[in-house]
Design a protein around this motif. Structure first.
Motif, mmCIF file in Angstrom:
data_model
loop_
_atom_site.group_PDB
_atom_site.id
_atom_site.type_symbol
_atom_site.label_atom_id
_atom_site.label_comp_id
_atom_site.label_asym_id
_atom_site.label_seq_id
_atom_site.Cartn_x
_atom_site.Cartn_y
_atom_site.Cartn_z
ATOM 1 N N ASN A 19 0.821 -1.213 0.000
ATOM 2 C CA ASN A 19 0.000 0.000 0.000
ATOM 3 C C ASN A 19 0.854 1.262 0.000
ATOM 4 O OD1 ASN A 19 -3.001 -0.555 0.140
ATOM 5 N ND2 ASN A 19 -2.293 -1.922 1.755
ATOM 6 N N THR A 46 -5.995 3.542 -0.904
ATOM 7 C CA THR A 46 -4.679 3.046 -0.477
ATOM 8 C C THR A 46 -4.316 3.568 0.910
ATOM 9 O OG1 THR A 46 -3.960 2.988 -2.795
ATOM 10 C CG2 THR A 46 -2.247 2.942 -1.113
ATOM 11 N N HIS A 49 -6.334 1.739 3.492
ATOM 12 C CA HIS A 49 -5.865 0.372 3.713
ATOM 13 C C HIS A 49 -4.583 0.327 4.532
ATOM 14 C CE1 HIS A 49 -8.336 -1.334 0.118
ATOM 15 N NE2 HIS A 49 -9.058 -1.121 1.204
ATOM 16 N N PRO A 277 -3.958 -4.099 -2.977
ATOM 17 C CA PRO A 277 -2.865 -3.367 -3.634
ATOM 18 C C PRO A 277 -2.048 -4.249 -4.567
ATOM 19 C CG PRO A 277 -2.337 -3.741 -1.333
ATOM 20 C CD PRO A 277 -3.780 -4.100 -1.507
#
Length: 301
Positions: A19, A46, A49, A277
């Protein structure tokens, strides 16, 4: 336990590194290059996460906060609140990504085509709604999560080594569960609907391409790749969500956490922010071109 902790660290490390790579990539694209609006959505996802993975494992956060000498009660409240808020944002932004792509690839004659002009405007409004809503909605974690104590009279439910859930008023519990479930079911329903719409469009496009091989087909291939990636992300998220939902419902209604089920649930919760990702990195044509360029560069001595 040592080997199990290593597995936990591996998942957290893999998810964090993947990520972070994507975060730097999207930051460079947005600041230095001609970016797409989808890059802004992916940038937010992103970042969300990264926060989910960091706060998803108590061994990871405990070690980090132990170095700072911070009390366990603050650790529990902070990590639980951030993780719950990020989980809510994850489903919201993933849904947004699915809707954006469904509208983008829709033919001009479809019902969704009329939203294309104002699509970016609606997306920006959604950002300003989703973030405050989820950050405020998850504030209950501050009051009902705290450091674990040995006192049995509190009827607390231990969920990690240091943290536990405290008894919640039945009305508050039902209200919170109903709102959370309603939000999630609605968003999952939207994702499934838009995914079905995208599958139909891809199927029709594939059928047309069997008879017509033109420049138009070549131009559509990046969109096709992006659509397939989003479909894969949505499918993976929906599967992980329902597995997590079943295990969470059992724990909440029975007011008990089985250690084995809790461990499996942690893997499930962190599976999507860890795997997504990797899917994006392997499917983004710009990253693939960047890898090929780096591979073909002559070595410097």
């Amino acid at each position: 336990m040592f080997s199990l902790n290593n597995v936990f660290y591996f998942q957290a490390g893999l998810g964090t590194l993947a990520n972070i790579f994507l975060l730097f990539f999207y930051t460079a694209i947005i600041l230095c290059h001609r970016s797409k609006f989808m890059d802004l959505i992916s940038f937010q996802l992103t970042f969300i996460h990264i926060m989910m993975v960091i706060t998803g494992w108590d061994i990871f956060t405990t070690d980090m906060f132990d170095l700072l000498n911070i009390e366990n009660d603050f650790i529990c409240k902070a990590t639980s609140y951030i993780h719950r808020a990020m989980r809510g944002l994850s489903i919201c932004i993933t849904c947004l990504l699915s809707v954006f792509q469904a509208v983008t690839i829709s033919p001009n004659a479809s019902l969704l085509a009329k939203f294309k002009r104002k699509l970016k405007k609606y997306m920006i409004y959604s950002f300003f709604y989703f973030w405050p809503f989820n950050l405020s909605f998850s504030s209950s974690q501050i009051f009902y999560v705290g450091a674990y104590t040995n006192g049995s009279e509190t009827n607390q439910m231990k969920v990690t080594k240091y943290c536990s859930l405290f008894p919640m008023n039945n009305i508050v519990r039902v209200l919170t569960s109903t709102m959370t479930t309603s939000r999630d079911v609605f968003l999952v329903g939207v994702m499934l609907t838009t995914s079905t719409h995208m599958v139909i469009i891809l199927f029709r496009h594939q059928r047309q391409c069997k008879h017509l091989h033109s420049i138009r087909h070549l131009r559509a291939s990046p969109e096709k790749r992006a659509t397939q990636t989003i479909l894969l992300l949505v499918f993976f998220y929906v599967v992980m969500y329902w597995v997590d939902f079943i295990m969470s419902s059992r724990a909440v209604f029975l007011w008990m956490f089985d250690p084995v089920i809790l461990t499996v649930q942690k893997f499930v919760i962190n599976a999507y922010p860890t795997i997504s990702p990797l899917i994006q990195i392997s499917s983004d044509n710009r990253i693939i071109v960047l890898k090929k360029y780096a591979k073909n560069m002559p070595p410097h001595f």
